[in-house]
Enzyme design. Structure first.
Site, short mmCIF file in Angstrom:
data_model
loop_
_atom_site.label_atom_id
_atom_site.label_comp_id
_atom_site.label_asym_id
_atom_site.label_seq_id
_atom_site.Cartn_x
_atom_site.Cartn_y
_atom_site.Cartn_z
CB SER A 76 -8.45 -7.29 8.59
OG SER A 76 -9.68 -7.77 9.09
CG HIS B 253 -8.31 -10.98 10.02
ND1 HIS B 253 -8.26 -9.72 10.58
CD2 HIS B 253 -7.26 -11.66 10.55
CE1 HIS B 253 -7.23 -9.66 11.41
NE2 HIS B 253 -6.61 -10.82 11.41
CG ASP C 120 -4.27 -9.81 14.22
OD1 ASP C 120 -3.35 -10.12 15.01
OD2 ASP C 120 -4.69 -10.59 13.34
#
EC number: 3.1.1.61
Length: 356
Positions: free
Chosen positions: A177, A203, A299
């Site tokens: 991310s 992401h 995540d």
């Protein structure tokens, strides 16, 4: 009382400035301390208050965002989030900005359906919080949950039996991310031309992943492309999840392939690392090698634990080389990590694990 994250919005569109101000005003962790129509006005604003994060448009009159970003990073580094329009030029400029020191990219908000606006607000606020944490590591504000944080169950139910067919072919799954665009470049440029097939969730906003994959493909020895539904996993190739779609690993006979699917935000993201990792646990099991890299939040942590329990080899990027030591830290805390390594050692460790 938790300290607010001070945000300065720099965009030549009055509508965008107002929309972003409204979004941030609804989040108790964020405070808009100023708006500016161009970098010259922004400099004036910064003479009275120094923001924690600057939200910066790329295409502006008088001075473009890239020039302003380079000046900021050379004179007074402040975390910058790029707020870009969905165009080929916008995507290219956004990745240039990441090279110059920006930490996140978000898509400009636009008036659309209620669901789009809600999800867009979540992503924008989370991007700003992640950017602030990239510099303010001790920031301790409690996370403001805008919507329920769904688990991978929303896309793929947990596999009670864990009946994975044993195969010798290895497959690599990677999640990243905040800070991941640069970290993935380092990782993939170090991969040999005949490396095992790789599936990646980074992401990133919709429409930006194709440009990101194209940039990596031009600098890496392996092929890098945005994943399409049904793509077969091949040696010497990395597939990157399209923005706004979940990526799942599947198997047909002796071949792995990927599936791209719509669905709810999982762990506040789509694509979600947890969804990819859970699918790898189910369809690859101990034939998978997984890496979780720099990023805010959790995540991928639960999915990595599931992979670890199937016998997959799991690696986390270390704190020293992460822009934000969030996702790897959560995976370590859950006990799902076999090795914690610096960014520069990840590629060799992955290849070694696949060859063992």
């Amino acid at each position: 009382m938790a300290r607010h994250i001070k945000v300065l919005i720099v965009d030549d569109s009055a509508l965008v400035r107002q929309t972003l101000t409204d979004i941030f005003s609804a989040d108790p962790e964020l405070e808009v301390v100023g708006t500016a129509s161009d970098p010259f006005v922004a400099v004036k604003r910064m003479e009275t208050v120094v923001p924690d994060v600057i939200l910066l448009d790329v295409a502006m009159p008088r001075m473009d965002g890239l020039t302003f970003l380079r000046k900021i990073m050379s004179q007074h580094p402040i975390p910058v989030v790029i707020c870009s329009a969905v165009t080929e030029q916008g995507a290219e400029a956004s990745f240039k900005a990441m090279e110059y020191g920006a930490v996140e990219i978000i898509q400009k908000p636009k008036v659309s359906t209620k669901q789009f606006l809600e999800e867009s607000s979540i992503r924008i606020c989370d991007a700003v919080k992640a950017a602030a944490r990239a510099q303010l590591r001790k920031l301790a504000a409690k996370r403001f949950e805008v919507t329920p944080k769904l688990s991978a169950d929303a896309m793929l139910p947990a596999n009670a039996g864990r009946s994975v067919v044993q195969r010798t072919e290895k497959v690599v799954v990677v999640g990243a991310s905040t800070g991941g665009t640069e970290a993935l470049r380092v990782l993939l440029e170090a991969m040999p031309p005949d490396c095992p097939p790789i599936a990646i969730v980074q992401h990133m906003p919709e429409h930006f992943t194709a440009a990101f994959a194209g940039r990596l493909n031009s600098t890496c020895r392996i092929q890098v492309k945005e994943a399409s539904d049904g793509d077969v996993m091949q040696r010497g190739q990395a597939l990157i999840a399209p923005g706004n779609l979940h990526l799942l690993l599947k198997r047909s006979g002796s071949r792995y392939y990927v599936e791209t699917k719509e669905g709810p935000l999982v762990r506040r993201h789509r694509p979600s690392v947890d969804v990819l990792f859970r699918s790898a646990a189910r369809y690859a099991g101990n034939n998978a090698v997984a890496a979780i890299m720099t990023g805010m939040g959790d995540d991928g942590a639960a999915g990595m634990k599931e992979l670890h329990e199937t016998g997959a080899y799991t690696i986390a990027q270390d704190e020293a080389t992460c822009v934000v030591y969030g996702m790897p830290h959560e995976a370590v805390k859950l006990g799902g990590v076999d090795a914690v390594l610096p960014l520069g050692a990840l590629a060799a460790a992955i290849v070694k694990a696949c060859n063992s």
